[in-house]
Design a protein around this motif. Structure first.
Motif, PDB file in Angstrom:
ATOM      1  N   ASP A 189       0.825  -1.210   0.000  1.00 34.87           N
ATOM      2  CA  ASP A 189       0.000   0.000   0.000  1.00 34.87           C
ATOM      3  C   ASP A 189       0.864   1.267   0.000  1.00 34.87           C
ATOM      4  O   ASP A 189       0.589   2.236   0.716  1.00 34.87           O
ATOM      5  CB  ASP A 189      -0.931  -0.001   1.215  1.00 34.87           C
ATOM      6  N   LEU A 190       1.900   1.268  -0.845  1.00 40.70           N
ATOM      7  CA  LEU A 190       2.836   2.384  -0.867  1.00 40.70           C
ATOM      8  C   LEU A 190       2.595   3.359  -2.013  1.00 40.70           C
ATOM      9  O   LEU A 190       3.286   4.377  -2.111  1.00 40.70           O
ATOM     10  CB  LEU A 190       4.273   1.851  -0.964  1.00 40.70           C
ATOM     11  N   TYR A 239       0.881   8.799 -10.090  1.00 38.46           N
ATOM     12  CA  TYR A 239       0.980   8.260  -8.735  1.00 38.46           C
ATOM     13  C   TYR A 239       2.412   8.405  -8.248  1.00 38.46           C
ATOM     14  O   TYR A 239       3.361   8.459  -9.043  1.00 38.46           O
ATOM     15  CB  TYR A 239       0.585   6.780  -8.716  1.00 38.46           C
ATOM     16  N   ILE A 240       2.575   8.462  -6.934  1.00 37.72           N
ATOM     17  CA  ILE A 240       3.887   8.530  -6.306  1.00 37.72           C
ATOM     18  C   ILE A 240       3.941   7.556  -5.134  1.00 37.72           C
ATOM     19  O   ILE A 240       2.927   6.964  -4.768  1.00 37.72           O
ATOM     20  CB  ILE A 240       4.221   9.957  -5.814  1.00 37.72           C
ATOM     21  N   VAL A 241       5.125   7.416  -4.533  1.00 40.35           N
ATOM     22  CA  VAL A 241       5.284   6.601  -3.333  1.00 40.35           C
ATOM     23  C   VAL A 241       4.882   7.431  -2.121  1.00 40.35           C
ATOM     24  O   VAL A 241       5.303   8.585  -1.973  1.00 40.35           O
ATOM     25  CB  VAL A 241       6.744   6.123  -3.187  1.00 40.35           C
ATOM     26  N   ASN A 242       4.072   6.850  -1.268  1.00 41.29           N
ATOM     27  CA  ASN A 242       3.676   7.507  -0.025  1.00 41.29           C
ATOM     28  C   ASN A 242       4.828   7.371   0.967  1.00 41.29           C
ATOM     29  O   ASN A 242       5.093   6.285   1.496  1.00 41.29           O
ATOM     30  CB  ASN A 242       2.403   6.866   0.531  1.00 41.29           C
ATOM     31  N   GLU A 243       5.491   8.481   1.215  1.00 40.87           N
ATOM     32  CA  GLU A 243       6.698   8.449   2.050  1.00 40.87           C
ATOM     33  C   GLU A 243       6.392   8.064   3.491  1.00 40.87           C
ATOM     34  O   GLU A 243       7.166   7.335   4.130  1.00 40.87           O
ATOM     35  CB  GLU A 243       7.388   9.813   2.017  1.00 40.87           C
ATOM     36  N   GLU A 244       5.275   8.522   4.029  1.00 38.84           N
ATOM     37  CA  GLU A 244       4.948   8.206   5.415  1.00 38.84           C
ATOM     38  C   GLU A 244       4.740   6.708   5.604  1.00 38.84           C
ATOM     39  O   GLU A 244       5.222   6.120   6.577  1.00 38.84           O
ATOM     40  CB  GLU A 244       3.693   8.970   5.842  1.00 38.84           C
ATOM     41  N   ARG A 245       4.021   6.081   4.676  1.00 30.76           N
ATOM     42  CA  ARG A 245       3.803   4.639   4.785  1.00 30.76           C
ATOM     43  C   ARG A 245       5.105   3.874   4.592  1.00 30.76           C
ATOM     44  O   ARG A 245       5.329   2.838   5.241  1.00 30.76           O
ATOM     45  CB  ARG A 245       2.775   4.184   3.750  1.00 30.76           C
ATOM     46  N   LEU A 246       5.961   4.372   3.722  1.00 32.90           N
ATOM     47  CA  LEU A 246       7.250   3.723   3.515  1.00 32.90           C
ATOM     48  C   LEU A 246       8.082   3.768   4.792  1.00 32.90           C
ATOM     49  O   LEU A 246       8.684   2.763   5.195  1.00 32.90           O
ATOM     50  CB  LEU A 246       7.994   4.405   2.362  1.00 32.90           C
ATOM     51  N   ARG A 247       8.118   4.909   5.455  1.00 30.44           N
ATOM     52  CA  ARG A 247       8.889   5.058   6.689  1.00 30.44           C
ATOM     53  C   ARG A 247       8.309   4.206   7.818  1.00 30.44           C
ATOM     54  O   ARG A 247       9.039   3.806   8.735  1.00 30.44           O
ATOM     55  CB  ARG A 247       8.935   6.518   7.119  1.00 30.44           C
ATOM     56  N   VAL A 265      12.588   6.943  -5.699  1.00 29.78           N
ATOM     57  CA  VAL A 265      11.372   7.585  -6.192  1.00 29.78           C
ATOM     58  C   VAL A 265      10.986   8.738  -5.274  1.00 29.78           C
ATOM     59  O   VAL A 265      10.643   9.836  -5.737  1.00 29.78           O
ATOM     60  CB  VAL A 265      10.214   6.570  -6.299  1.00 29.78           C
ATOM     61  N   VAL A 266      11.061   8.502  -3.962  1.00 27.65           N
ATOM     62  CA  VAL A 266      10.748   9.553  -2.992  1.00 27.65           C
ATOM     63  C   VAL A 266      11.679  10.749  -3.185  1.00 27.65           C
ATOM     64  O   VAL A 266      11.242  11.909  -3.223  1.00 27.65           O
ATOM     65  CB  VAL A 266      10.848   9.015  -1.556  1.00 27.65           C
ATOM     66  N   ALA A 267      12.975  10.476  -3.335  1.00 24.49           N
ATOM     67  CA  ALA A 267      13.951  11.559  -3.495  1.00 24.49           C
ATOM     68  C   ALA A 267      13.695  12.361  -4.763  1.00 24.49           C
ATOM     69  O   ALA A 267      13.938  13.573  -4.807  1.00 24.49           O
ATOM     70  CB  ALA A 267      15.363  10.981  -3.511  1.00 24.49           C
TER      71      ALA A 267
END
Length: 235
Positions: A160-161, A183-191, A213-215
């Protein structure tokens, strides 16, 4: 319309390719496909986003502009970045299959072929030139890289990222542009990942790619500045 042909040193021994960068040569594109092993190089210059294809599959893209037909990295006949994504560099060539073997094909109707150019493909003695050797290497890397995309995207979706996003860009002259459909990567969920999920991503090599991708989101600032400069130049 494309006219693909299996490349060979008899029919195509005199073929010359225009390797410059220009809108007339097909470089006026908003984005290009990319893949996890390329993310490190791509994120240094371009935002990486995801696009959902008609079949529902998610594809990572290197973003060059905010609308179709807009490439903010094109400056006349110069590509204004030190890294050109492989999906752009490989034009007008592509990988094709001859049975189980992967072979180099060329689009004979591509403007890089129709216009002619300085890059020969074969030597007088019949061997390949350094240019064609480079293209063959690019095609292999691109083919192998794109094959890894489904596994990477499945891992992102399973955790679910991935999230949709919209970007409203107000330029210095007051005009507003809106970027949607990506769409992008959800940084909060990744962390927030931990334990088995985090370890699985790391072992598969997906964790580093996700952070690339986040960077890359920081590169949107560069795109906006490029658009501002282009608008000023058009006044």
């Amino acid at each position: 319309m494309a006219n693909h042909a299996l490349l060979n040193n008899i029919e195509h021994r005199h073929l010359r390719i225009d390797s410059r960068h220009a809108a007339a040569l097909g470089d006026d594109v908003m984005s290009a496909p990319t893949f996890p092993a390329e993310f490190r190089n791509v994120q240094a210059h371009y935002p990486i986003v995801f696009h959902k294809a008609a079949d529902g599959a998610m594809q990572p893209l290197a973003l060059f502009g905010f609308q179709q037909g807009e490439n903010l990295f094109l400056d006349g006949e110069r590509w204004d970045a030190t890294y050109v994504p492989l999906a752009i560099e490989r034009q007008p060539f592509l990988i094709g299959r001859d049975g189980d073997a992967l072979m180099v094909h060329v689009d004979l109707d591509h403007p890089r072929v129709r216009n002619g150019g300085d890059e020969a493909l074969f030597r007088e003695q019949g061997g390949t030139t350094e240019y064609l050797d480079r293209i063959s290497s690019v095609l292999r890397a691109l083919h192998e890289g794109l094959e890894t995309v489904p596994d990477f995207m499945a891992a992102m979706l399973d955790n679910d990222l991935i999230e949709s996003f919209a970007l409203d860009v107000e330029l210095d002259d007051g005009t507003v542009n809106r970027l949607v459909g990506f769409y992008i990567v959800n940084e909060e969920r990744l962390r927030a990942l931990s334990g088995p999920a985090l370890e699985a991503l790391h072992r598969a090599g997906h964790l580093e790619a996700a952070y690339m991708v986040v960077a890359s989101v920081a590169r949107f600032r560069d795109l906006i500045e490029r658009m501002n400069r282009r608008h000023v130049a058009r006044r």
